[in-house]
Design an enzyme around this catalytic site. Structure first.
Site, PDB file in Angstrom:
ATOM      1  N   ARG A 309       1.197  -1.264   0.135  1.00 34.86           N
ATOM      2  CA  ARG A 309       0.183   0.022   0.015  1.00 34.86           C
ATOM      3  C   ARG A 309       0.774   1.637   0.025  1.00 34.86           C
ATOM      4  O   ARG A 309       0.700   2.048  -0.723  1.00 34.86           O
ATOM      5  CB  ARG A 309      -1.226   0.240   1.335  1.00 34.86           C
ATOM      6  N   GLU A 714     -10.112   5.374   6.225  1.00 35.10           N
ATOM      7  CA  GLU A 714      -9.247   5.724   6.364  1.00 35.10           C
ATOM      8  C   GLU A 714      -8.503   7.156   5.187  1.00 35.10           C
ATOM      9  O   GLU A 714      -7.527   7.832   6.250  1.00 35.10           O
ATOM     10  CB  GLU A 714      -7.669   4.499   5.708  1.00 35.10           C
TER      11      GLU A 714
END
Ligand code: LUZ
Ligand code: MOS
Length: 765
Positions: A309, A714
């Site tokens: 990520r 997030e």
């Protein structure tokens, strides 16, 4: 209207009646489990002496690795082995090496403290540098590349280079790690576990006990916070409680004390990154080269997915034609670092943001302007080849400028700085672009189970774990809207492996998306069946109608002038042999990635936004204060704007704390130094400025999720970085133009003071 629904447990929370793990299903003869933790960062266990622990009255058992009936491995994935309890070698301070089971918590803790262990100490690797030198990497370096980086640098008008060390972060969920394990009549175990992943706890407990998965039930009503800290790491403690219950045939409860939780659990990964940015004279990015190195700790845990990520967010909101991204995941003797809201993205994003900030300074371009110039536009692809769908970074920055009245704000700050010698103000701005989906493709699936009872009330189970983020309210609102019923008809059940098996962890901001879609699919099936029944109900009363004309709304089904209440229709359906239970399933289409080539489609869509912070620094003490925050955020067709706002406030503050105050340090023995909130500073209400404006936008784009909504957990964490850049900007205003500021991350008051001193020294040379 479901959109205005409150948190489903709101009343219970504010009246103190909501129950957390360890507050239900307890029994009078329940045992308490305490853990004997390794005090050695790396070493062999030579001997363990538990005689005086066993002698304490009330102690039932001391359990070690030798007592594990199944496979002693709780590792996440196939790339590593992580013992539940190590048989001989300890790998970090805080690693559980034995359990004490006793009548009471006090006795268990006292007994655990009496167990003495002798180690043969081995060299411990703690830093990223040491791990790289010793070639302690979890996998060979990962790479994503595009274009001709060397040529971009050869043709550049402006080159920026640097290195950033990014600190760790403690989750500090209010509820520490815990699990209650109760034996079932058939040798199975039920686990009331603090976990974001019922599935992983089930599989791991079964593996270590040598049982089939169906012998383990995992049930989670709600968590007192998680933030990623219970995505994989609830598993260890649940496995230990399960082992204790299996061994003693009694209910066993394990709850970590705060200091033990902080000592023994993984944190957000610290990263050390080097970057080089090549720009044209007008501030366009020509090329970018970045190397990310993460400190993964002693076992692999989620380090690979987190590194990935990070790689996928190294471009952040910007189109970069020539780019080289390299990532290392280092193995060290710290507790295994783990998932934390943002999951590697903040660590990948920070380098390009600091590089652009420095390029703006060097080229004399406004920091917002340089960002706008480089934002993705329609048709452009990310370095890994995926088209960046609905790119609205530029629009977001323009909305932000309007919301904050940026030009006037800049002038005011400049005026303040011109008239103050020892206090300086600064403005920090970052856009946000966050990819939604698990990068581990197969995790992008969810399911739900819906029962309509004969009185027209509804039981809803779905794969998501409620951890304060209100996933239950969102998923319930999808069912309510699909069936046209009010929210108070719906009861959301605990997450339970018996009702929803194979659930993915509630993580990656996907909880409402995948489980909401699954619940919608389940509710749609019921709606189709009830539609057939409604036609029959009306025709029996001499009213002709077709299914397509029925409207499900306001707790009734209507066709023209004819109306039947939802409860009456349900009762009619039941007495006419209609199945009122339904299972729904969903998977996110199109997620693939080729790791060798560094190409693929890791995300379903992106969430965009932007944030601006104004801070004021006291140059004599390093103390500072955040004065103003502005955020714009695309929630599209939000399932619930109030919940989204709550997530954005919370994520900003958590991100702000991460980059300005939360300082994790350890000594050369691999021990964390701050184990309490008196020594580990995280943000509180006092750090939040009175001006905190958030504007939710609905840009109505093509790519969104269930009922046109977008994930929110997030993405807003990234906005917190604006707080770091505000401090950086304030410090820049205190030194002559052109001099460099080396500000640490996190920018604690000490770091702010040191940064000032360093640049002052440089000036005098
Ligand atoms: N967990 C995971 C995550 O397993 N894969 C991911 O991509 C992810 N992203 C964010 C948070 N948790
Ligand atoms: Mo996560 S960092 O549990 O979405």
């Amino acid at each position: 209207m479901p959109k205005k629904t409150r948190h489903l447990s709101g009343k219970l929370h504010v009246t103190g009646r909501s129950l957390f793990i360890g507050e239900e299903h307890i029994s009078a003869d329940m045992c308490h489990v305490a853990v004997v933790f390794s005090t050695c960062a790396h070493g062999r266990i030579i001997s363990m002496d538990a005689v005086s622990a066993k002698a304490l009255s009330g102690v039932h058992a001391i359990i070690t690795a030798a007592d594990i009936p199944g496979e002693n491995n709780i590792a996440h994935g196939n790339n590593d082995n992580q013992p539940l309890l190590p048989a001989d070698t300890v790998m970090y301070v805080g690693q559980p090496i034995a359990l004490v089971v006793a009548d009471s918590r006090q006795v268990a803790l006292e007994a655990a403290s009496r167990v003495t262990v002798n180690y043969e100490e081995m060299p411990a690797i703690l830093s990223i540098d040491a791990a790289v030198k010793a070639n302690q990497l979890y996998v060979p370096p990962r790479k994503i590349q595009r274009g001709d980086v060397a040529r971009a640098f050869a043709e550049a008008d402006c080159i920026i280079e640097g290195e950033v060390k990014i600190g760790a972060q403690e989750h500090f969920y209010l509820e520490t790690q815990r699990c209650l394990a109760t034996p079932d009549e058939d040798g199975g175990i039920t686990l009331y576990a603090a976990t974001q992943s019922t599935t992983e706890v089930q599989a791991v407990a079964a593996r270590v006990l040598g049982l089939a998965n169906h012998k383990i039930t995992v049930d989670v009503k709600r968590l007192g916070g998680a933030f990623g800290g219970k995505e994989s790491q609830g598993t260890l403690w649940a496995g230990l409680a399960a082992l204790a219950a299996h061994y003693t045939h009694k209910s066993c409860y394990l709850e970590l004390r705060r200091i033990d939780d902080i000592m023994a659990t993984g944190k957000r990964h610290p990263f050390e990154n080097t970057y080089r940015l090549a720009c044209s004279a007008d501030g366009r990015i020509l090329g970018y080269e970045v190397i990310l190195k993460s400190n993964g700790g002693a076992y692999i845990d989620l380090s690979l997915a987190i590194l990935e990520r990070g790689l996928y967010h190294s471009d952040h909101a910007y189109f970069i034609p020539n780019i080289s991204i390299t990532g290392y995941a280092c193995k060290t003797n710290l507790p295994p670092n783990t998932a934390f809201r943002g999951f590697g993205a903040p660590q990948g994003i920070f380098p390009i943001e600091i590089a652009l900030q420095q390029a703006a300074e060097k080229l004399g371009i406004d920091p917002i302007e340089i960002r706008k110039r480089n934002c993705y536009i329609t048709g452009q692809t990310a370095p890994y080849g995926m088209e960046v769908c609905d790119p609205v970074g530029r629009e977001m920055l323009e909305e932000l400028e309007a919301l904050a009245s940026y030009k006037q704000l800049r002038n005011k700050v400049d005026e303040y700085n011109a008239s103050h010698q020892y206090h300086k103000q600064g403005i920090g701005v970052v856009p946000g672009k966050f990819g939604i989906s698990f990068t581990t493709g197969f995790l992008n699936q969810g399911s739900a189970l819906v029962w309509i009872y004969t009185d027209g009330t509804i039981s809803l189970s779905h794969g998501g774990v409620e951890m304060g983020q209100s996933v239950n309210a969102k998923v319930a609102s999808v069912v309510a809207r699909t069936l046209g019923v009010s929210m108070d008809r719906i009861r959301v059940e605990s997450a339970n492996t018996k009702r929803v098996g194979n659930a993915s962890p509630t993580a990656a901001s996907t909880g409402s998306d995948i489980n909401g879609y699954a619940a919608e699919n389940a509710a749609k099936k019921l709606k189709r069946r009830l539609s057939r029944m409604a036609v029959r109900y009306f025709s029996e009363r001499g009213i002709a109608c077709v299914e397509e004309d029925l409207v499900f709304a306001d707790d009734a089904v209507v066709s023209g002038d004819a109306r039947v209440s939802f409860a009456d229709l349900v009762n009619f359906a039941y007495t006419h042999y209609c199945d009122l239970g339904s299972h729904g399933y969903y998977f996110t289409p199109g997620i693939t990635f080729n790791r060798e080539k560094g190409r693929g489609t890791p995300f379903y869509y992106f969430v965009f936004g932007a944030a601006l912070a104004v801070s004021q620094v006291d140059l004599l003490t390093g103390e500072y204060e955040c004065k103003k925050i502005y955020i714009v955020h695309d929630s599209s067709q939000s399932l619930n704007p109030d919940i989204d706002l709550g997530q954005i406030y919370g994520a900003f503050v958590q991100g702000y704390g991460y980059c300005t105050m939360e300082d994790i340090s350890f000594n050369d023995k691999g021990q964390y130094l701050a184990l309490t909130p008196s020594t580990y500073k995280f943000p509180t209400i006092c750090d939040i400025p009175p001006t905190f404006k958030i504007k939710l936008l609905d840009l109505l784009r093509e790519h969104a999720s269930v009922l046109g909504s977008k994930a929110v957990g997030e993405p807003p964490f990234i906005y917190g970085l604006a707080g770091w850049f505000a401090l950086y900007d304030a410090l820049k205003r205190s030194v002559p133009q052109g001099s460099a500021i080396d500000l640490a991350f996190p920018a604690t008051p000490e770091a702010v003071l040191m940064a000032k001193v360093q640049s002052a020294k440089k000036e005098t040379v």
